[in-house]
Write an enzyme that holds these catalytic residues in place. Structure first.
Site, mmCIF file in Angstrom:
data_model
loop_
_atom_site.group_PDB
_atom_site.id
_atom_site.type_symbol
_atom_site.label_atom_id
_atom_site.label_comp_id
_atom_site.label_asym_id
_atom_site.label_seq_id
_atom_site.Cartn_x
_atom_site.Cartn_y
_atom_site.Cartn_z
ATOM 1 N N PRO A 11 0.793 -1.222 0.000
ATOM 2 C CA PRO A 11 0.000 0.000 0.000
ATOM 3 C C PRO A 11 0.832 1.281 0.000
ATOM 4 C CG PRO A 11 -0.048 -1.011 2.171
ATOM 5 C CD PRO A 11 0.619 -1.989 1.247
ATOM 6 N N ASN A 12 0.306 2.236 -0.728
ATOM 7 C CA ASN A 12 0.809 3.610 -0.817
ATOM 8 C C ASN A 12 2.093 3.755 -1.624
ATOM 9 O OD1 ASN A 12 -1.313 4.786 0.765
ATOM 10 N ND2 ASN A 12 -0.355 3.805 2.531
ATOM 11 N N ARG A 19 4.798 11.253 -2.249
ATOM 12 C CA ARG A 19 4.599 11.010 -0.818
ATOM 13 C C ARG A 19 5.908 11.160 -0.054
ATOM 14 N NH1 ARG A 19 4.098 5.202 1.973
ATOM 15 N NH2 ARG A 19 3.643 5.920 4.062
ATOM 16 N N TYR A 24 11.036 8.807 1.519
ATOM 17 C CA TYR A 24 10.954 7.739 0.522
ATOM 18 C C TYR A 24 11.686 8.045 -0.780
ATOM 19 C CZ TYR A 24 7.413 6.120 3.758
ATOM 20 O OH TYR A 24 6.757 5.702 4.886
ATOM 21 N N ASN A 75 8.086 -5.475 -0.887
ATOM 22 C CA ASN A 75 8.033 -4.285 -0.061
ATOM 23 C C ASN A 75 6.589 -4.230 0.431
ATOM 24 O OD1 ASN A 75 7.838 -1.789 1.111
ATOM 25 N ND2 ASN A 75 9.009 -0.735 -0.469
ATOM 26 N N ALA A 78 3.198 -0.696 4.896
ATOM 27 C CA ALA A 78 2.685 -0.772 6.267
ATOM 28 C C ALA A 78 2.125 -2.147 6.621
ATOM 29 C CB ALA A 78 1.615 0.296 6.485
ATOM 30 N N GLU A 99 12.411 -9.423 2.003
ATOM 31 C CA GLU A 99 11.649 -8.223 2.332
ATOM 32 C C GLU A 99 12.539 -7.012 2.112
ATOM 33 O OE1 GLU A 99 9.771 -6.176 6.349
ATOM 34 O OE2 GLU A 99 9.781 -8.365 6.193
ATOM 35 N N HIS A 101 12.621 -2.451 2.160
ATOM 36 C CA HIS A 101 12.005 -1.170 2.485
ATOM 37 C C HIS A 101 12.921 -0.064 1.983
ATOM 38 C CE1 HIS A 101 9.026 -2.994 5.162
ATOM 39 N NE2 HIS A 101 10.010 -3.808 5.518
ATOM 40 N N ARG A 108 13.101 4.818 12.434
ATOM 41 C CA ARG A 108 11.865 5.593 12.363
ATOM 42 C C ARG A 108 11.023 5.376 13.610
ATOM 43 N NH1 ARG A 108 9.040 5.065 6.852
ATOM 44 N NH2 ARG A 108 7.939 6.822 7.768
#
Length: 145
Positions: A11-12, A19, A24, A75, A78, A99, A101, A108
Site C-alpha cells: 500500500p501507498n 509522498r 521515501y 516491499n 505498512a 523483504e 524497504h 523511524r
C-alpha cells in the site's frame, strides 16, 4: 531461459515521488520498476513488478509466485507491521523471498521497528532508498543459484 522474480509492492507505494520524498525519495515506482527490469536483464532475470493497495491481492500474488517465480521480493509497506496473513503466505511458499524497504525502518517510529513478515523471509534489506530494490535483486540472484 531467464528466471522470473516477482517484485511485489504494498500500500501507498504507488504514491512514490509525491509522498514524503524526504523519507521515501523522489523516484516514482515506475522509475524503480524500470531500474529493476534493467538490472534484472543484466543478471539474467525476468522481473515481474507489481503494486497493490489490497492485502488479499498481495497474498494471491505470493501464492502465484510459488508456481511461477524463482524468488519473491516484497516491499509490504505498512502491511509488514500489521499482517500475520502476509507472514503466513510467505511461509507457505517454497521459493525464497526477501523483504525490502526504502527507508531504514529501525531509525523511524517505534511501531515500524518490527515487521511480521521479516521472520518469514530469507533476509531484509532496508534504508538504501530505491537501491534497496537493486540490492534485493542481487541477493535474489544468489538465492536462486
Amino acid at each position: 531461459m531467464a528466471h522470473t522474480v516477482f517484485v511485489l509492492n504494498g500500500p501507498n507505494l504507488n504514491m512514490l515521488g509525491k509522498r514524503e520524498p524526504g523519507i521515501y525519495g523522489g523516484q516514482t515506482l515506475e522509475a524503480i520498476a524500470d531500474d529493476c527490469r534493467k538490472l534484472g536483464a543484466e543478471l539474467g532475470l525476468e522481473v515481474d513488478f507489481r503494486q497493490t493497495n489490497h492485502e488479499g491481492v498481495l497474498i494471491d500474488w505470493i501464492h502465484e509466485a510459488n508456481d511461477k517465480a524463482a524468488a519473491v521480493l516484497i516491499n509490504p509497506g505498512a502491511y509488514g507491521h500489521t499482517s500475520i496473513a502476509l507472514h503466513d503466505a510467505l511461509r507457505a511458499i517454497s521459493v525464497p523471498s526477501i523483504e525490502l524497504h526504502l527507508s531504514n525502518i529501525h531509525a523511524r517510529e517505534e511501531f515500524r521497528h518490527k515487521t511480521w513478515t521479516a521472520p518469514a523471509v530469507k533476509g531484509v534489506i532496508c534504508g538504501f532508498g530505491a537501491d534497496s530494490y537493486l540490492l534485493a535483486l542481487r541477493a535474489a540472484t544468489t538465492l536462486i543459484k
